[in-house]
Write an enzyme that holds these catalytic residues in place. Structure first.
Site: not given
Ligand code: COA
Length: 344
Positions: A271, A301, A130
Site C-alpha cells: 500500500h 495514497n 486502505c
C-alpha cells in the site's frame, strides 16, 4: 429416531483448484493536483511534502465530467476483463473495496455489475479502508479455492477527494483518487494461488483514522471545530508509527507461514501510504529497490486503489512473470492490516 449415518453427512472432498490472476486493469482521473497547486490554497510547500511523504502529485476526480468511484471502477474492470479475455457475463462475483462510493446503499459493486452487464454475478462492497483490496483478494481467492466460484473480480477504488477537507493540510497532501481491478480465475494448475495470507483488525484504535458524519461518530473530547462532517480525520504521527511496525510484522509473519525468506520474494506490492514507510520496510529486510514498487510520487495514497493500481502498472510493464512469488501488504483505517503471498 435414528441419527443420520456419518456416511450420509460426510462433506465432499476438498476440491483441488489453483487460482490465477488472469487479468488486471486500472483507471485514474485526468486532473493532476501538484504540490505547487496545493501550496496556493494551503500553508505548505512542495519541499515539505516531498521530504515527508515522497508525493509530487495526485489525481482527483472532476464530478462535473462524470468522474466518480463508479466510473473509475467501470473503466478498471473493463480493462481487467479484456486482459483476462472474459466477458462481464462470465463473472460469478464482483467484490469492490471502497470507502468512498457515491452511496452506501446500494453498494458500488451492484452499480458496477449493472453498468457492465455482469448479470450472473453476486456483488458486494468490502469495507476495510486502505487494506480493502488485499482483504478482497484473500476472500475472492478462498471462494474460488472452495470450489463454488470460478471467476471473481476484485476491485480496489477510492475517491479520497470526496471525503477530504481541501483546506486540511494534514490530509489533503497525502491522498488521491484511483481504481485498480484484478480478475481471479480457477485453474487446474495447483501451484498457482495464495501460499499464505493474513487479515487483521484492531477496532480499539478507530479514532486514529476515521470519517465522522454525525455527533456519535466523534471520539470523546472531539468536536466539529476540528473539521467538518464527512471529512477524514487522521492522527498522522500515530498512524505513521503503527504503519512502520505493521509493515515489518506483516512481512515477517507471512514469510514465516511458508518458510520462505524475503530474498525468495520476486515482488513486494505494498500500500502506497508514504514513501518513508515503504523505505523503512525495504531497509529492514534488505529488499532491493527494484523489488518494491513505488508510484506514490505520481498518485499519492489512493487508499483501496493503491495496491491494485501498482499491480496493474507492473503487469503492463511486463514485470510480473509466470510463477513469480508476489507479496501484497496493506494497512489502513479500522485499524486494519492484511497480507497475501502468491505464486502467480
Ligand atoms: N505542510 C507544512 N507543514 C505541515 C503540514 C503540511 N502539509 N502538515 C503538518 N505540518 C506541520 C505541523 O503543523 C507540525 O508543525 P509544528 O511542529 O509547528 O506543530 C510539523 O509540520 C510536523 O507535523 P507532524 O504531523 O509531526 O509531521 P510528520 O513528520 O508526522 O508528517 C505525515 C506528517 C502526515 C506526513 C506523517 O505523519 C505520515 O505520513 N503519517 C502516516 C499517514 C498515513 O500513512 N496515512 C494513511 C494511512 S492508510
Amino acid at each position: 429416531m435414528t441419527a443420520p449415518s456419518s456416511k450420509a453427512i460426510r462433506p465432499p472432498e476438498p476440491p483441488r483448484i489453483g487460482v490465477r490472476i488472469a487479468g488486471t486493469g486500472h483507471a485514474v482521473p485526468e486532473t493532476r493536483l501538484t504540490n505547487e497547486d496545493l501550496s496556493r490554497t494551503i500553508d505548505t510547500t512542495h519541499e515539505w511534502i516531498v521530504q515527508r511523504t515522497g508525493i509530487h502529485e495526485r489525481r482527483v476526480c472532476n464530478p462535473a465530467k462524470g468522474e466518480s468511484a463508479r466510473s473509475l471502477c467501470n473503466a478498471a474492470l473493463r480493462d481487467a476483463l479484456a486482459d483476462a479475455r472474459l466477458d462481464a457475463t462470465d463473472l460469478d462475483l464482483i467484490l469492490i473495496a471502497s470507502v468512498s462510493g457515491e452511496s452506501r446503499v446500494p453498494s458500488v459493486a451492484c452499480r458496477v455489475a449493472a453498468d457492465l452487464g455482469a448479470t450472473s454475478a453476486g456483488a458486494m462492497d468490502v469495507i476495510a479502508a486502505c487494506s480493502g483490496f488485499v482483504y478482497g483478494l484473500n476472500i475472492g481467492h478462498e471462494l474460488i479455492r472452495g470450489g463454488s466460484y470460478r471467476n471473481v473480480a476484485v476491485i480496489g477504488c477510492d475517491v479520497m477527494s470526496s471525503i477530504i477537507d481541501p483546506l486540511d493540510r494534514r490530509t489533503v497532501i497525502l491522498f488521491g483518487d484511483a481504481a485498480g481491478a484484478a480478475v481471479l480465475r480457477a485453474t487446474d494448475d495447483m501451484s498457482k494461488g495464495i501460499l499464505a495470507q493474513s487479515l487483521h483488525a484492531d477496532g480499539s484504535r478507530w479514532h486514529d483514522l476515521y470519517l465522522p458524519y454525525i455527533d456519535r461518530d466523534l471520539p470523546e473530547g472531539s468536536n466539529w471545530q476540528e473539521g467538518p462532517p464527512g471529512c477524514l480525520r487522521m492522527n498522522g504521527r500515530e498512524v505513521y508509527k503503527f504503519a512502520v511496525k505493521t509493515f515489518s510484522e506483516l512481512i515477517s509473519e507471512t514469510l514465516e507461514k511458508t518458510g520462505l525468506k524475503a530474498d525468495d520474494v520476486d515482488l513486494f506490492i505494498a500500500h502506497q501510504s508514504n514513501a518513508r514507510i515503504l523505505e523503512s520496510a525495504r531497509e529492514r529486510f534488505g529488499i532491493p529497490e527494484e523489488k518494491m514498487y513505488v508510484n506514490i510520487d505520481r498518485y499519492g495514497n489512493s487508499s483501496a486503489g493503491s495496491v491494485p493500481l501498482c499491480l496493474s502498472e507492473l503487469r503492463d510493464q511486463g514485470r510480473v512473470a509466470d510463477g513469480d512469488i508476489v507479496m501484497f501488504v496493506a494497512f489502513g483505517a479500522g485499524l486494519t492490516w492484511a497480507s497475501s503471498l502468491w505464486r502467480v
